[in-house]
Design an enzyme around this catalytic site. Sequence first.
Site, PDB file in Angstrom:
ATOM      1  CB  SER A  50      22.576  30.293  59.085  1.00 54.66           C
ATOM      2  OG  SER A  50      22.406  30.982  57.861  1.00 54.66           O
ATOM      3  CE  LYS A  51      31.046  31.558  57.585  1.00 52.82           C
ATOM      4  NZ  LYS A  51      31.213  32.899  57.070  1.00 52.82           N
TER       5      LYS A  51
END
Length: 511
Positions: free
Chosen positions: A261-262
């Site tokens: 994920s970011k």
Amino acid sequence: MSVRVRFAPSPTGPLHLGGVRTALYNYLFARKHGGQFLLRIEDTDQGRFVPGAEDYIREALAWCGMVPDEGPWNGGPHAPYRQSERKDLYRTYAEQLVANEKAYYAFDTPEELDAMRDRLKAAGVAAPAYNAVTREHMRNSLTLSATETKERLDRGDDHVIRLKVPRNAEVRFEDIIRGWVVVHSTNIDDKVLFKGDGMPTYHLANIVDDHLMGITHVVRGEEWLPSAPLHVLLYEAFGWERPAFAHLPLILKPDGNGKLSKRDGDRLGFPVFPLDWTDPVTGERSSGYRERGYYPEAFVNMLALLGWNPGTEQEIMSMEELTGLFDLARVHKGGAKFDPEKTKWFNQQYLRMRPNEELGEHFKASLAKIGVECTVEMATAAAALLKERATFPDDMLEGIYLVKSGSPLKDNAEALAELRKRWKPEAAAFFSSFLQAMDDTSDFSAHDVETCFQSVLAASGLKIGQVMPVYRLFVAGRMQGPGMFEVSALLGKTEVGARLRTGLEISAEWV
Ligand code: GLU
């Protein structure tokens, strides 16, 4: 039958690198089979629309060298390629299913739906759903009379259209990557196909468009695997031949097993997006590979190997080579761990392959930005030495001492501290002798400098470790960098002589 594949992103934000990989595998598969790669914008969920996201997708694909054969930007025989512009079409298809008793109108209010869920929960049902059993007790065209249904529709009552999932059926399909997938229809709920706002849901629009656009293979992320049985049912309900499915493995965080994920990128310091992105609402900035100095070829090469390999040890592959080697059947089932260090390694390999002239131009331009001018010849010669140690083109800036004349020790507290640590008083005599011996060198080539250095060293009785670090600091002002004989040859006799003299003057006070 010619292969036709599509990349169908929803413009809800910047394209994650997993999305770029999906596009890439579709692109490679199409190219390999001489087929078409389509781009379709799936923007039916108005609530999640983000301005600028479509342009971002376009720019990211262009940066990676993947230009769609058909799509919203270049048109094609199935235009429009933006679902919001195809809106009117979907209702007809949803109604066709109702007419064939494969779908039905449902008039339940949000309160009634909540009540149904609460009732089922109270009765011990773990995951209450609108399905073959519960639909019998709800307000829909299966339970209402034909007259009442018609009245409600004519009146414009809020309603949706739901798929009538068969009660007792086994849904099976063979996924190219995962093999047979079998799901019982009791595990599939009567999904909404057409919403109250006059828009289709993802499921309906996706199937209708894949069919109308002649898609032969659906290649998409694993997160869509749970939707695939429903899609199979939809194809059956329409009586259409369905495309082949291939669900790509997840991209996992570098440490641990979750999906990348970011947040992982922020935490570990690497981008998860191809290009920089500024959120139009929050103003939050996310960094991209392009702006960090990655070559698109390196980024694409790295992505291609995230879940696939050619079956050999070969790692460096151009888009053309990838096209020749790519095979969906060789895509792994298991998740692919993202490795930011390996990504850097790819960039380093691609940087080394760039011609010195190109790197020289880049070096010259980055120097100009900080007010340092030099000739393109000089920058090119410096780049030839610096490229071996650079991961990004801007890393070459650490070699500024190769093109800027004057002692690198000037106003350089760090280098002076290092020099003080490494300074040996007996080195002073060595450098005086070397300065004299230098005068007699012929062409001051790297070889020439080395011969001179070694003979003075032999005569001095010192060890190379006692003088080389000092030589490095005098001439380059830093401990890391290309070989000092090459550096000296590039700088020339006069410049090296001047730097050595300055170094000796500075250190003279420490004796
Ligand atoms: N619009 C979906 C997405 O955002 C497409 C999924 C599919 O390829 O079917 O990924």
